[in-house]
Design a protein around this motif. Sequence first.
Motif, short mmCIF file in Angstrom:
data_model
loop_
_atom_site.label_atom_id
_atom_site.label_comp_id
_atom_site.label_asym_id
_atom_site.label_seq_id
_atom_site.Cartn_x
_atom_site.Cartn_y
_atom_site.Cartn_z
N ALA A 50 26.41 62.57 -39.70
CA ALA A 50 26.38 61.11 -39.93
C ALA A 50 25.01 60.68 -40.43
CB ALA A 50 26.74 60.36 -38.65
N SER A 51 23.96 61.16 -39.77
CA SER A 51 22.62 60.72 -40.19
C SER A 51 22.32 61.19 -41.60
CB SER A 51 21.55 61.18 -39.19
OG SER A 51 21.04 62.44 -39.53
N GLU A 52 22.82 62.38 -41.96
CA GLU A 52 22.56 62.89 -43.32
C GLU A 52 23.31 62.07 -44.37
OE1 GLU A 52 23.59 66.97 -42.69
OE2 GLU A 52 21.59 67.49 -41.97
N TYR A 54 24.16 58.95 -44.11
CA TYR A 54 23.58 57.61 -44.23
C TYR A 54 22.11 57.63 -44.68
CZ TYR A 54 27.89 56.46 -41.80
OH TYR A 54 29.22 56.35 -41.47
N ALA A 55 21.53 58.83 -44.74
CA ALA A 55 20.17 58.94 -45.29
C ALA A 55 20.22 59.36 -46.76
CB ALA A 55 19.36 59.95 -44.48
N TYR A 59 23.53 56.15 -50.46
CA TYR A 59 23.82 55.20 -49.36
C TYR A 59 22.61 54.31 -49.10
CZ TYR A 59 25.61 53.08 -45.16
OH TYR A 59 26.04 52.15 -44.24
N VAL A 60 21.42 54.89 -49.18
CA VAL A 60 20.21 54.08 -48.97
C VAL A 60 20.19 52.92 -49.96
CG1 VAL A 60 17.68 54.10 -49.21
CG2 VAL A 60 18.83 55.92 -47.91
N GLY A 63 23.86 50.88 -49.16
CA GLY A 63 24.35 50.84 -47.78
C GLY A 63 24.91 49.50 -47.37
N TYR B 57 21.87 53.61 -38.74
CA TYR B 57 21.34 54.23 -39.95
C TYR B 57 21.45 53.34 -41.19
CZ TYR B 57 21.33 58.37 -36.97
OH TYR B 57 21.10 59.26 -35.94
N THR B 58 21.94 52.12 -40.98
CA THR B 58 21.91 51.16 -42.09
C THR B 58 20.81 50.12 -41.85
OG1 THR B 58 24.31 51.49 -42.29
CG2 THR B 58 23.41 49.70 -43.56
N PHE B 62 15.28 52.34 -41.20
CA PHE B 62 15.80 53.69 -41.45
C PHE B 62 15.96 53.90 -42.95
CE2 PHE B 62 18.95 57.01 -42.04
CZ PHE B 62 18.51 57.98 -41.17
N ALA B 63 16.52 52.89 -43.63
CA ALA B 63 16.75 53.02 -45.07
C ALA B 63 15.43 53.27 -45.81
CB ALA B 63 17.44 51.77 -45.61
N ALA B 66 14.35 56.98 -44.79
CA ALA B 66 15.53 57.76 -44.45
C ALA B 66 15.28 59.27 -44.47
CB ALA B 66 16.67 57.42 -45.40
N ARG B 67 14.52 59.72 -45.44
CA ARG B 67 14.34 61.16 -45.58
C ARG B 67 13.62 61.76 -44.37
NH1 ARG B 67 12.27 63.77 -51.25
NH2 ARG B 67 12.52 65.90 -50.56
N SER B 70 15.78 61.08 -41.01
CA SER B 70 16.99 61.88 -40.90
C SER B 70 16.65 63.32 -40.52
CB SER B 70 17.74 61.86 -42.24
OG SER B 70 18.81 62.75 -42.22
N VAL B 73 16.09 63.27 -36.90
CA VAL B 73 17.35 63.20 -36.14
C VAL B 73 17.93 64.60 -35.95
CG1 VAL B 73 19.77 62.46 -36.26
CG2 VAL B 73 17.94 60.84 -36.81
#
Lengths: 142, 145
Positions: A50-52, A54-55, A59-60, A63, B57-58, B62-63, B66-67, B70, B73
Amino acid sequence: MRGFFAQVANGNPLAEDWLCRYYDFAHAVDDVIDLERWDPESVLAVLVQASEVYAHPFYVLHGLRLQLPIITSTDTYLDSVHWEKAPELWKRQWAEVMRHAGNEVIMAVGMICGGWETVRKLSAPWMASCFIYHADRYGVPK
Amino acid sequence: MSDWEPIYRKAVGDNEPALNFLLAFHRYCHEIDDFIDDGVRAPDKFIALLVHANVLYTLPFFALHARELSAAVATITRAYADSLWLTASEEAWKRQMGDTLRFAGNDMVRLVAQILGGYDRAREVSGNLILVAHEHHHDEQGNPI
């Protein structure tokens, strides 16, 4: 699958890649539920997926437009989980359609990448192929 | 205000989106922990966890990162997964390792502090995270709870 996602993505490689990953993620979720893989390793692996998803750069970037189709289609999918083995035929019939709710996310990507014409061109044939691939799993007449 | 929040505030400085992310991540980690500890086998609760993952994660912070976040995580989850089999071990050293690894989620706070305030800020919060984690999850004899 990749060929269809390429059409949805309309030449956007990031979108196509995200669709492939979201598709894998959705099926991993489905496997946990359908195959009752409730062991911590399986559950945690899906949460990392899921985290991958949404990252992912696509999606970024989109989103805020994809979040609501994801959440509402997830809700519908969960309803289908409850109804797919219901004693009432009509509930199983509805579940048969509702379990493909994730297609809304695919079409949202189509809308972002190609607009209404792309979505109209692809949605009905895609639903038909979903039916042909999955028909009759729960005693629903063809 | 929980004992954690002052530490999170120090980690983020005046960055409210970062604080929102850390507070949401904190709740999410505890939700996962409850799911695993209670041996939940319910689609509804699993799906709720996934929806909360999506919301988390939205979030804008985080956005924006994100890299890095994530990747964190994944490594935090890996450490937590190891802690599960280690804490169930009959060997004392493995249980001790597991007792440390189960707090891997705190690395997210350290990473956010590092991103926003560099190594000095990460060092400022790191020790307090260990102390509060230990205080909240051990009895008076120091046994894990």
